[in-house]
Motif scaffolding. Structure first.
Motif, PDB file in Angstrom:
ATOM      1  N   HIS A   1      -3.507  -8.551   1.173  1.00 36.97           N
ATOM      2  CA  HIS A   1      -2.712  -7.542   0.457  1.00 36.97           C
ATOM      3  C   HIS A   1      -1.365  -8.112   0.028  1.00 36.97           C
ATOM      4  CE1 HIS A   1      -4.851  -3.739   0.435  1.00 36.97           C
ATOM      5  NE2 HIS A   1      -5.119  -3.808   1.721  1.00 36.97           N
TER       6      HIS A   1
ATOM      7  N   HIS B   1      -7.344  -9.419   6.182  1.00 34.42           N
ATOM      8  CA  HIS B   1      -7.357  -8.351   5.175  1.00 34.42           C
ATOM      9  C   HIS B   1      -5.919  -7.988   4.765  1.00 34.42           C
ATOM     10  CE1 HIS B   1      -9.101  -4.431   3.550  1.00 34.42           C
ATOM     11  NE2 HIS B   1      -7.801  -4.186   3.564  1.00 34.42           N
TER      12      HIS B   1
ATOM     13  N   CYS C   1     -10.955  -0.171   2.851  1.00 35.23           N
ATOM     14  CA  CYS C   1      -9.505  -0.272   2.649  1.00 35.23           C
ATOM     15  C   CYS C   1      -8.964   1.096   2.261  1.00 35.23           C
ATOM     16  CB  CYS C   1      -9.215  -1.288   1.546  1.00 35.23           C
ATOM     17  SG  CYS C   1      -7.465  -1.463   1.161  1.00 35.23           S
ATOM     18  N   LEU C   2      -7.835   1.491   2.872  1.00 39.63           N
ATOM     19  CA  LEU C   2      -7.234   2.789   2.566  1.00 39.63           C
ATOM     20  C   LEU C   2      -6.871   2.896   1.087  1.00 39.63           C
ATOM     21  CD1 LEU C   2      -4.851   3.153   5.652  1.00 39.63           C
ATOM     22  CD2 LEU C   2      -7.075   4.243   5.305  1.00 39.63           C
TER      23      LEU C   2
ATOM     24  N   GLN D   1       0.810  -1.223   0.000  1.00 42.65           N
ATOM     25  CA  GLN D   1       0.000   0.000   0.000  1.00 42.65           C
ATOM     26  C   GLN D   1       0.841   1.269   0.000  1.00 42.65           C
ATOM     27  OE1 GLN D   1      -2.698  -1.565   3.369  1.00 42.65           O
ATOM     28  NE2 GLN D   1      -4.053  -0.299   2.129  1.00 42.65           N
TER      29      GLN D   1
HETATM   30 CO    CO Z   1      -6.554  -2.737   2.739  1.00 39.76          CO
END
Ligand code: CO
Length: 171
Positions: free
Chosen positions: A140, A136, A94-95, A52
């Motif tokens: 990723h 979660h 989710c960011l 991310q």
């Molecule tokens: Co996320």
């Protein structure tokens, strides 16, 4: 001093890559983990995986109670070693997929093994919210986003929003 980093969002190919295992705990790891924690807090999240912030390595930070040092987890090479048959369905966001939320089934509990920032192996049994965040964030690290786990009907519904998010990015 730890600093927040830029957030990668839907449409960015790094979010779809399988992250590389961290082979050895280098000195830069503690700094990266610190920056990831700052980024998670700055964005108001309860978990953040390295892809991310554009780093394709098997690293994640989690804190179900943001700011509480006692509940902060820094994980290197985490993997699930056991999981409940029972699934729980709850809403997630989710960011990296801003503006979209959805009901996602997850194992009610999971047991994971990971290394801490010093390379020491840890085992953790997580349930409830923590179990959900763990699943979660581990997704990723495999290039999986929560939207992939939505029902077909819901996915069809959010398609235009996703197209907007990805707009202008190289696919
Ligand atoms: Co996320």
């Amino acid at each position: 001093m730890a600093k927040p980093l830029g957030m990668r969002t839907y449409g960015d190919t790094v979010l779809r890559a399988r992250s590389e295992r961290v082979a050895s705990i280098e000195s830069d790891l503690a700094e990266l983990l610190g920056d990831m924690v700052e980024t998670m807090y700055a964005e108001g999240g309860v978990g953040l995986a390295a892809p991310q912030i554009g780093v394709s390595r098997q690293i994640a930070v989690i804190n179900p109670e943001p700011g509480n040092e006692a509940t902060l987890l820094k994980m290197v090479n985490p993997r699930i070693v056991a999981a409940s048959d029972e699934l729980e369905v709850k809403e997630e966001g989710c960011l990296s997929v801003p503006g979209i939320r959805g009901e996602i089934p997850r194992h009610a509990w999971v047991e994971i093994v990971y290394q801490n920032e010093k390379g020491v192996e840890r085992r953790l049994r997580a349930e409830g919210l923590l179990a959900r965040i763990v699943q979660h964030e581990l997704d990723h690290l495999n290039g999986v986003l929560f939207i992939d786990r939505l029902s077909l009907a819901k996915r069809a519904l959010i398609k235009p929003k996703l197209r907007n998010l990805a707009g202008g990015k190289e696919r």
